[in-house]
Design an enzyme around this catalytic site. Structure first.
Site, mmCIF file in Angstrom:
data_model
loop_
_atom_site.group_PDB
_atom_site.id
_atom_site.type_symbol
_atom_site.label_atom_id
_atom_site.label_comp_id
_atom_site.label_asym_id
_atom_site.label_seq_id
_atom_site.Cartn_x
_atom_site.Cartn_y
_atom_site.Cartn_z
ATOM 1 N N CYS A 76 0.851 -1.126 0.052
ATOM 2 C CA CYS A 76 0.023 -0.170 -0.191
ATOM 3 C C CYS A 76 0.925 1.194 -0.070
ATOM 4 O O CYS A 76 0.167 2.354 0.027
ATOM 5 C CB CYS A 76 -0.868 0.187 1.259
ATOM 6 N N CYS A 93 -2.720 8.780 6.538
ATOM 7 C CA CYS A 93 -1.554 8.527 6.902
ATOM 8 C C CYS A 93 -1.851 8.794 8.580
ATOM 9 O O CYS A 93 -0.804 8.300 9.407
ATOM 10 C CB CYS A 93 -0.786 9.814 6.489
HETATM 11 S S1 FES Z 1 1.576 6.839 2.470
HETATM 12 FE FE1 FES Z 1 0.074 6.427 0.985
HETATM 13 S S2 FES Z 1 -0.748 8.665 1.163
HETATM 14 FE FE2 FES Z 1 0.559 8.628 2.806
#
Ligand code: FES
Ligand SMILES: Cc1ncc(COP(=O)(O)O)c(C=O)c1O
Ligand SMILES: Cc1ncc(COP(=O)(O)O)c(C=O)c1O
Ligand code: FES
Lengths: 387, 148, 387, 148
Positions: free
Chosen positions: D33, D102
């Site tokens: 991700c 985040c």
């Molecule tokens: S780590 Fe994917 S948007 Fe911040």
């Protein structure tokens, strides 16, 4: 030819200096791509946000409901196709009028070939639609009403507020092409039951090739140009940053100066209308006497043909336009003039003169003076005119 | 859009007007289509000695009428019948595609006037044997567009 | 921040001075509407004709086959939707590749919802499609192949000539998005069996919001924007005269300077590639080693993430871009990087630096120097990196 | 795009690194991700006396980790468990919508590290009774877009 009197402001306008000044930095200095992450891409993005706020404010909308396009025609196409295809499961019927801009009519005709049904409402001799006819036209298959705000040829202003009420009552989307309305009449979307409205920058002293569209939050519509995530994923393509900046500035100026602009063009418009009516026989003013674009003058001059009138005016430095078939290279004279009930013969002899911010009082005198001579000369040449 | 020649003939059309007791009069086109040309001929000894026209129509309709009159003055009737729209277009240094039909109209107006002269005088004119007067030669306005 | 090193030429370019100079008169002086009959409308029309000739010449087409649009994305949408709907009676199958621009992919996805079937060809690790796979994919329902000329992320150049031959043999239309090709590789349509090709001005030092499309004579395609009779009835909307003029000039410059441009950017590109490969560990060059856009550099830096790399570069004045998911706000990293077989982990750490006419030799030194530090710093911070 | 506060923490992240023999270590997110946060806690008398982090991720992932460490140093374990992503966002003067997750990651990293501490020491910590370690809290990337 030195003299130049431009009376075709409804076709397009010169860009104002303030507009160009505001655009300049974005061509070769702040040229960053607004989608990018580095600082001067963000500069460009901010400039677009400012422009969006300005346009939103000019029409009484929220910035989130405003999107930029590559022109007024693109926005018309988007509005109508976007609604039609996104709501096909609900119905296939669209209502419009006979005097819409071709960017609306030709889309409707295209949709007719793809299974949609379109009702083209009549207009009266002044170019007004009939609200009763509209109500009757609505069926349970109707998904969209698209009726223009201000007509580009004869200047007639439609009862947008009333149309919106009817649309809302019946649960039908309402789109209005406000390309000729913006900057010429006050627009306050908050007061109107309009779901989609579109604009074009070059009609209000902004740049060509930039348009705008208001899409009310919650309206079910497909994107028209698919691709990148620009314009919050509604309209793909690298943003025309200078163009959008210019549009924003033009929209701001248009609203700031709206009252004085209207007063100025209206005064000259009325002077021109009187000058023609008092000095030339066999003329007919087209459009509505009062519910009318403040700068629009549209006359038919019997026994003569529009293109030769335009050419003759051009030779003395006057720029106008005509709904004559011969200018457009099509068989029939303007569909708008036919819809208000003119005969072919008369419609051929139409002349549109549209007044703007840079038009001066003496221009009108000059135009009337020359029109008298030119019309007389062409009539003398005409086999239809019996002196 | 228009050549200088067209603009010249539009601005200063030659031979505008009518001829009283003309030997031949022809009118083509119709107002519905936006153009009507009417041509008057004065003919002596089979020669066209004077021409006048009146035209309702666009710039090129006026210019083609004007130049057509110039092209047939002094010509024999038979020569005048031979005037083609092509010759008219060439004489004007060209016309935009969608205006070509105006030149056809000019050709037809000349033919119609000569036909009228022939009818009045019971003449059979070479090149007009199969001529049928038409009200509207305006098979109108070709476009310069591609297939879509 | 004073230093500014722009290495995002594939995203957009600054307009060249010659281009802006040529556009200037058309904003506020020669502002006439090209469709009008008066003299300075005709001036504008002529300016458009000149631009059309220039673009036509730049790509080896006839002027009659060139049309202007409101950008590269509009042209992609037009090409694909226009062909799809006009040829629906012949078939409903479209072939494209997995690494197309979103302006192609998202249109294809839209069409899939409307009854079309789309084959998305794989590419190899360098981003090349497989001609055999292409041939096998063609059925008797196939109406269109759309494969881009030069990829915008990794710079891979497809075998357009060979694809065209296959398409022609099978009687299938072939569209290629040449937005990244124009001005970066020689294009001669006469030599290619391409039916439709599209371009964008702002990628070649021209204005944003203007595109162009080549449509081979005889190709059956619907218009995309319906309305007025502009662009020989193929694309409605008042022409963006200054924009089109600028595009024409930019196309002319691009072809005149093509050899020196290619030599310049290629030299700096190779210097940058070597600088990175020789100084930084755990890097991977994406794209084809030779069949490659002359100004394209695309690397993955393991253990770090693209957005933080971009931000760090921005802070020392370097503008680049990334196929990282985090920059786009989407779940997956660039579809192009996934299609060439990168893992998510690695694809996240990609950086695209694209070189252009204004890039200088010392810029490359500066970039390499800073990249070394930045990559090291981010790796020190990364839980994936074991120093 | 980012506030000055975010840029400050991105450029000069506080407390980067590892703690050897940390009392609690938590890692959330995954490389697929695009973001992983790992947090190390030093805890004395139920108080967090030192924190370090390592983050693989975007600018805001780094900034949220950094500020989160600042926000819990000196706090009791129970207070630290109460750290919400909202508080993190506020402390950074806001984050773009699509970056909010985040901050969720930062909250989760703190919780994961404390959970690890609790597990190791057989403690039940108020606010963590129902906590389940998750590998990927990245329910990912909300968009700021309207219905289409
Ligand atoms: S780590 Fe994917 S948007 Fe911040
Ligand atoms: C390959 C490719 N196609 C299409 C486009 C879209 O062009 P535009 O930004 O002019 O809409 C771009 C650039 O954004 C591109 O790189
Ligand atoms: C009423 C109306 N709608 C739409 C348009 C199209 O706008 P554009 O020329 O920006 O495409 C115009 C002007 O041409 C117009 O007057
Ligand atoms: S009279 Fe119609 S085009 Fe000339």
């Amino acid at each position: 030819m030195n003299k130049r009197i431009y009376l075709d402001y409804s076709a397009t306008t010169p860009m104002k200096k303030e507009v160009l000044d505001e655009m300049m930095p974005y061509f070769s200095e702040k040229y960053g791509n607004p989608s990018s992450i580095y600082s001067f891409g963000r500069e460009a993005k901010q400039a677009i946000d400012v422009a969006r706020d300005r346009l939103a404010k000019a029409v009484g909308a929220s910035s989130k409901e405003i999107f930029f396009t590559g022109g007024g025609s693109e926005a018309d196409n988007w509005a109508i196709k976007g609604i039609a295809y996104a709501n096909r499961n609900k119905g296939n019927h669209i209502i419009t009028s006979k005097i819409e801009h071709h960017a609306v009519l030709h889309v409707c005709e295209y949709l007719e070939k793809d299974g949609f049904e379109v009702t083209y409402l009549d207009v009266d001799e002044y170019g007004m639609i009939d609200l009763e006819q509209l109500k009757e036209a609505i069926t349970d298959k109707t998904i969209l009403i698209t009726i223009m705000y201000v007509n580009n040829e004869i200047g007639t202003i439609q009862p947008i507020k009333e149309i919106g009420k009817i649309a809302k009552e019946k649960g039908v989307y309402f789109h209005t092409d406000a390309v000729q309305a913006l900057g010429n009449i006050p627009i306050d979307i908050k007061e109107l039951d309009v779901d989609i409205m579109n604009f074009s920058a070059h009609k209000i002293y902004g740049p060509k090739g930039v348009g705008g569209i208001y899409i009310r939050k919650g309206v079910k519509i497909h994107p028209f140009i698919h691709g990148g995530a620009q314009e919050r994923k509604r309209r793909a393509g690298t943003e025309n940053v200078p163009g959008i900046v210019g549009f924003g500035k033009a929209a701001e100026l248009a609203t700031q100066n709206l009252d004085s602009h209207i007063a100025h063009v209206k005064r000259l418009r009325d002077k021109l209308i009187e000058g023609i009516q008092n000095n030339i026989d066999y003329v007919r003013l087209n459009g509505h006497p009062t519910e009318r674009h403040p700068g629009n003058v549209n006359f038919c001059f019997e026994f003569i043909e529009g293109e030769s009138l335009l050419l003759s005016l051009d030779m003395v430095g006057i720029a106008g336009s005509s709904g004559s078939a011969c200018t457009s290279g099509s068989l029939d004279p303007s569909h708008v003039l036919m819809a208000i009930g003119l005969t072919h013969e008369i419609a051929h002899g139409s002349l549109r003169l549209t007044i703007g911010d840079f038009t001066k009082e003496e221009d009108i005198d000059y135009v009337v003076e020359h029109l008298i001579t030119i019309v007389d000369r062409l009539r003398q040449m005409s086999p239809l005119y019996e002196g | 859009m228009y050549s200088e020649k067209v603009m010249d003939h539009f601005t200063n059309p030659r031979n505008v007007g009518e001829i009283e007791n003309a030997d031949g009069v022809g009118q083509v086109g119709n107002a519905k289509c936006g153009d009507i040309m009417k041509m008057y001929l004065k003919i002596e000894d089979d020669t066209i000695v004077d021409v006048k026209f009146k035209t309702f129509g666009c710039g090129s309709a006026i210019a083609t009428s004007s130049i057509a009159t110039e092209m047939i003055i002094g010509k024999s009737v038979e020569e005048a019948v031979g005037l083609t729209n092509r010759a008219v277009v060439e004489a004007l240094d060209g016309l935009p595609t969608q205006k070509i039909h105006c030149s056809v109209l000019a050709e037809q107006a000349v033919k119609a006037a000569i036909y009228d002269y022939a009818q009045k005088n019971n003449l059979v004119i070479k090149g007009l044997e199969n001529y049928k007067p038409v009200d509207d030669v305006h098979d109108h306005h070709d476009h310069d567009e591609d297939e879509e």
